[in-house]
Write a protein that holds these residues in place. Structure first.
Motif, PDB file in Angstrom:
ATOM      1  N   GLY A   1       0.827  -1.221   0.000  1.00  0.00           N
ATOM      2  CA  GLY A   1       0.000   0.000   0.000  1.00  0.00           C
ATOM      3  C   GLY A   1       0.851   1.256   0.000  1.00  0.00           C
ATOM      4  O   GLY A   1       0.684   2.140  -0.851  1.00  0.00           O
ATOM      5  N   VAL A   2       1.794   1.343   0.949  1.00  0.00           N
ATOM      6  CA  VAL A   2       2.630   2.554   1.055  1.00  0.00           C
ATOM      7  C   VAL A   2       3.563   2.647  -0.162  1.00  0.00           C
ATOM      8  O   VAL A   2       3.760   3.742  -0.718  1.00  0.00           O
ATOM      9  N   GLY A   3       4.125   1.490  -0.582  1.00  0.00           N
ATOM     10  CA  GLY A   3       5.018   1.489  -1.759  1.00  0.00           C
ATOM     11  C   GLY A   3       4.292   1.992  -2.993  1.00  0.00           C
ATOM     12  O   GLY A   3       4.821   2.825  -3.749  1.00  0.00           O
ATOM     13  N   TRP A   4       3.071   1.522  -3.183  1.00  0.00           N
ATOM     14  CA  TRP A   4       2.249   1.948  -4.333  1.00  0.00           C
ATOM     15  C   TRP A   4       1.984   3.459  -4.241  1.00  0.00           C
ATOM     16  O   TRP A   4       2.093   4.185  -5.230  1.00  0.00           O
ATOM     17  N   ALA A   5       1.681   3.914  -3.013  1.00  0.00           N
ATOM     18  CA  ALA A   5       1.397   5.347  -2.809  1.00  0.00           C
ATOM     19  C   ALA A   5       2.621   6.199  -3.140  1.00  0.00           C
ATOM     20  O   ALA A   5       2.512   7.225  -3.822  1.00  0.00           O
ATOM     21  N   VAL A   6       3.811   5.757  -2.694  1.00  0.00           N
ATOM     22  CA  VAL A   6       5.048   6.513  -2.976  1.00  0.00           C
ATOM     23  C   VAL A   6       5.317   6.524  -4.481  1.00  0.00           C
ATOM     24  O   VAL A   6       5.753   7.537  -5.042  1.00  0.00           O
ATOM     25  N   ALA A   7       5.035   5.386  -5.129  1.00  0.00           N
ATOM     26  CA  ALA A   7       5.264   5.303  -6.580  1.00  0.00           C
ATOM     27  C   ALA A   7       4.355   6.272  -7.342  1.00  0.00           C
ATOM     28  O   ALA A   7       4.750   6.824  -8.363  1.00  0.00           O
ATOM     29  N   ILE A   8       3.144   6.495  -6.829  1.00  0.00           N
ATOM     30  CA  ILE A   8       2.215   7.429  -7.485  1.00  0.00           C
ATOM     31  C   ILE A   8       2.709   8.867  -7.307  1.00  0.00           C
ATOM     32  O   ILE A   8       2.805   9.645  -8.237  1.00  0.00           O
ATOM     33  N   ASP A   9       3.047   9.204  -6.053  1.00  0.00           N
ATOM     34  CA  ASP A   9       3.513  10.568  -5.750  1.00  0.00           C
ATOM     35  C   ASP A   9       4.208  10.526  -4.383  1.00  0.00           C
ATOM     36  O   ASP A   9       3.622  10.023  -3.408  1.00  0.00           O
ATOM     37  N   ALA A  10       5.410  11.070  -4.311  1.00  0.00           N
ATOM     38  CA  ALA A  10       6.209  10.938  -3.093  1.00  0.00           C
ATOM     39  C   ALA A  10       5.532  11.606  -1.887  1.00  0.00           C
ATOM     40  O   ALA A  10       5.481  11.027  -0.781  1.00  0.00           O
ATOM     41  N   LEU A  11       4.986  12.821  -2.097  1.00  0.00           N
ATOM     42  CA  LEU A  11       4.371  13.544  -0.979  1.00  0.00           C
ATOM     43  C   LEU A  11       3.106  12.824  -0.510  1.00  0.00           C
ATOM     44  O   LEU A  11       2.849  12.684   0.695  1.00  0.00           O
ATOM     45  N   TYR A  12       2.322  12.354  -1.475  1.00  0.00           N
ATOM     46  CA  TYR A  12       1.118  11.569  -1.158  1.00  0.00           C
ATOM     47  C   TYR A  12       1.514  10.324  -0.357  1.00  0.00           C
ATOM     48  O   TYR A  12       0.894  10.007   0.672  1.00  0.00           O
ATOM     49  N   GLY A  13       2.576   9.663  -0.812  1.00  0.00           N
ATOM     50  CA  GLY A  13       3.049   8.457  -0.118  1.00  0.00           C
ATOM     51  C   GLY A  13       3.478   8.776   1.302  1.00  0.00           C
ATOM     52  O   GLY A  13       3.236   7.989   2.226  1.00  0.00           O
ATOM     53  N   LEU A  14       4.088   9.944   1.482  1.00  0.00           N
ATOM     54  CA  LEU A  14       4.551  10.337   2.823  1.00  0.00           C
ATOM     55  C   LEU A  14       3.357  10.513   3.774  1.00  0.00           C
ATOM     56  O   LEU A  14       3.399  10.074   4.934  1.00  0.00           O
ATOM     57  N   VAL A  15       2.287  11.148   3.277  1.00  0.00           N
ATOM     58  CA  VAL A  15       1.091  11.351   4.119  1.00  0.00           C
ATOM     59  C   VAL A  15       0.436   9.998   4.452  1.00  0.00           C
ATOM     60  O   VAL A  15       0.013   9.762   5.587  1.00  0.00           O
ATOM     61  N   VAL A  16       0.382   9.116   3.448  1.00  0.00           N
ATOM     62  CA  VAL A  16      -0.189   7.776   3.684  1.00  0.00           C
ATOM     63  C   VAL A  16       0.648   7.045   4.732  1.00  0.00           C
ATOM     64  O   VAL A  16       0.108   6.430   5.659  1.00  0.00           O
ATOM     65  N   PHE A  17       1.970   7.135   4.604  1.00  0.00           N
ATOM     66  CA  PHE A  17       2.851   6.477   5.580  1.00  0.00           C
ATOM     67  C   PHE A  17       2.641   7.084   6.977  1.00  0.00           C
ATOM     68  O   PHE A  17       2.611   6.356   7.983  1.00  0.00           O
ATOM     69  N   ALA A  18       2.492   8.415   7.032  1.00  0.00           N
ATOM     70  CA  ALA A  18       2.271   9.079   8.333  1.00  0.00           C
ATOM     71  C   ALA A  18       1.010   8.525   9.003  1.00  0.00           C
ATOM     72  O   ALA A  18       1.006   8.259  10.210  1.00  0.00           O
ATOM     73  N   GLY A  19      -0.037   8.329   8.198  1.00  0.00           N
ATOM     74  CA  GLY A  19      -1.282   7.775   8.743  1.00  0.00           C
ATOM     75  C   GLY A  19      -1.058   6.402   9.341  1.00  0.00           C
ATOM     76  O   GLY A  19      -1.507   6.098  10.456  1.00  0.00           O
ATOM     77  N   LEU A  20      -0.338   5.570   8.618  1.00  0.00           N
ATOM     78  CA  LEU A  20      -0.056   4.208   9.092  1.00  0.00           C
ATOM     79  C   LEU A  20       0.817   4.248  10.355  1.00  0.00           C
ATOM     80  O   LEU A  20       0.560   3.527  11.333  1.00  0.00           O
ATOM     81  N   PHE A  21       1.834   5.101  10.343  1.00  0.00           N
ATOM     82  CA  PHE A  21       2.750   5.206  11.484  1.00  0.00           C
ATOM     83  C   PHE A  21       2.020   5.692  12.745  1.00  0.00           C
ATOM     84  O   PHE A  21       2.164   5.119  13.826  1.00  0.00           O
ATOM     85  N   PHE A  22       1.201   6.750  12.596  1.00  0.00           N
ATOM     86  CA  PHE A  22       0.447   7.265  13.745  1.00  0.00           C
ATOM     87  C   PHE A  22      -0.498   6.196  14.297  1.00  0.00           C
ATOM     88  O   PHE A  22      -0.648   6.054  15.509  1.00  0.00           O
ATOM     89  N   ASP A  23      -1.114   5.449  13.397  1.00  0.00           N
ATOM     90  CA  ASP A  23      -2.115   4.473  13.816  1.00  0.00           C
ATOM     91  C   ASP A  23      -1.475   3.289  14.543  1.00  0.00           C
ATOM     92  O   ASP A  23      -1.885   2.922  15.646  1.00  0.00           O
TER      93      ASP A  23
END
Lengths: 205, 287
Positions: B102-124
């Motif tokens: 999920g996060v890898g796919w998000a980073v591949a689409i857009d780095a900043l978008y991937g960072l926010v997605v990763f932040a969500g996962l990390f916080f959770d």
């Protein structure tokens, strides 16, 4: 003790359609009017929408709450206020005052008085006046040609809301016209037809 | 084929499909709030796929971490993680695979978008579940921050950066989450107590919890309204959002001043419908 009555999937579907129709009316059905009618119609259809959602979530038992009488007063009062301010602009302010004072009177007599008759009399006067406006105004305007014939549907919706109000009021006073089960059985359908006639009536005027 | 279907049936409850779906809806709405039409099929599919896998991955990892307390709570003891129908190692593997894809796919689409997605996962997973959930009832704030990330991620992907509307949309979700979770923690008060998880009702009492719900509902409604106005939502849709917000506030104030289990339950349900409806309005507005 009141008996629990389960809501069927068809009941829920009818309520969902009612909610969607009310939402449609709020979004597109009242555009282009002046501020007061828009506010009045938004309140009327908004209460219908939220009430439909709560019925959908909680089931028929929510109708046993004493607050239902107060909430159900808002719909005819605000609908009639919208109609009066649209079609009898010179009566806009007096009717607005009547609506505010009438609503306050319903709340006060339901919440703070010990009299059994006074709340019923106040409710009958407020509902009666508002109901007559919603029922008669669109039909008279449609017949006299001041509005398109379809506008009469709003009057039919007004008649239906009066019927719903009567059924619920008599049920609450312990002298039901129809049994509780029968009222609840027809309630979602009645609510949908009522909302549909309002929406169609406003669209066809 | 039968094995795959059987595995899917076993794994699906671990992803909390409805909750993940609602968070995914906020992500899609966040993306479309940037006036990005849904017809960008490739991007929409990428957003939906990466977000769903990341959200599902973090949910599975939470289930793996919380399997001991879930086993003590009646509400959760039948989950595959706490009932033992799937081994902890398998759950951990599943959570990690979903999260990484999920996060890898998000980073591949857009780095900043991937960072926010990763932040969500990390916080959770790390901040909320592993660090704070068993220590303080305020952990739900961080759970809320992670819940607000999908809508922010969607907006960031659509816009290419952060703006006040994205932050306000995220705040709307952040303030909405206590309305949802605190009513839940009151409903299952005994369950959480038995598991030793600190909650607002067990730490501060029911009255304080109800007041917090009312305040957070007001803030959620204000934030959603401000964001909708900022997006340029048409008046008709704004009126409808106002009506839905009024319903939320009415229920929140009712549980504050006239509390009952029934109103508590209806607020819990209504809050989900409110958020879904608000997201649908944002999407319809752009179509």
């Amino acid at each position: 003790m009141t008996r629990f009555m389960k809501m069927t999937p068809i009941d829920r579907m009818l309520l969902l359609l009612t909610v969607l129709l009310a939402a449609y009316q709020i979004v597109v059905g009242i555009d282009g009017l002046s501020a007061l009618p828009i506010i009045a119609y938004t309140i009327a259809f908004g209460v219908l929408l939220v009430a439909g959602l709560l019925l959908f979530i909680l089931g028929f038992d929510v109708l046993d709450s004493p607050i239902v009488v107060i909430i159900s007063t808002i719909i005819p009062l605000s609908l009639s206020l919208g109609l009066v301010s649209e079609y009898f602009a010179s009566y806009r302010t007096p009717y607005l005052l009547f609506a505010i004072i009438g609503f306050a009177a319903v709340i006060i007599t339901r919440s703070f008085t010990t009299s059994e008759k006074l709340p019923v009399i106040v409710l009958a006067i407020i509902h009666g006046i508002a109901g007559l406006i919603i029922f008669l105004l669109p039909i008279i305007f449609a017949i006299s040609g001041k509005a398109k014939p379809g506008f009469a549907l709003v009057g039919i919706g007004g008649g239906l809301i009066g019927l719903v109000g009567l059924l619920l009021s008599f049920l609450k006073t312990g002298k039901p016209i129809l049994s509780r089960e029968r009222i609840f059985k027809i309630f979602p359908g009645l609510l949908l037809v009522m909302t549909a006639t309002y929406v169609a009536g406003f669209a066809l005027r | 084929m039968k094995t795959i279907v059987a595995k899917f049936r076993l794994y699906w409850p671990l992803t909390k499909g409805l909750q993940s779906g609602l968070l995914l809806a906020t992500g899609v709405a966040g993306y479309m709030s940037a006036r990005c039409p849904i017809f960008h099929i490739g991007t929409i599919l990428g957003l939906s796929g990466s977000l769903f896998l990341s959200i599902a991955g973090s949910t599975v990892l939470n289930m793996w971490w919380d399997r001991d307390i879930d086993a003590k709570m009646r509400r959760t003891q039948k989950r595959p993680s706490s009932a033992g129908t799937v081994s902890p190692e398998e759950i951990l593997r599943l959570g990690l695979v979903l999260s990484v894809i999920g996060v890898g796919w998000a980073v591949a689409i857009d780095a900043l978008y991937g960072l926010v997605v990763f932040a969500g996962l990390f916080f959770d997973v790390v901040i909320y579940s592993m660090w704070l959930k068993r220590r303080t009832c305020w952990g739900i704030v961080w759970g809320g921050v992670s819940g607000a990330m999908p809508i922010l991620a969607g907006r960031v992907l659509g816009l290419g950066g952060f703006d006040w509307i994205g932050i306000t949309l995220a705040l709307g979700v952040l303030f909405w989450i206590p309305t949802h979770t605190l009513t839940f923690s009151m409903k299952f008060f005994d369950d959480y107590k038995a598991a030793g998880v600190p909650t607002f009702p067990s730490t501060y009492g029911f009255a304080f919890t109800r007041t917090t719900i009312a305040i957070s509902s007001v803030l959620a409604a204000v934030a959603m309204g401000a964001a909708a106005f900022g997006i340029g939502m048409a008046w008709g849709f704004l009126r409808l959002l106002g009506v839905l917000s009024a319903g939320l506030l009415m229920l929140a104030f009712t549980i504050t001043f006239r509390p009952s289990d029934r109103v508590n339950f209806s607020l819990f349900k209504y809050a989900s419908i409110y958020m879904l409806a608000a997201m649908i309005l944002v999407v319809i507005e752009v179509l």
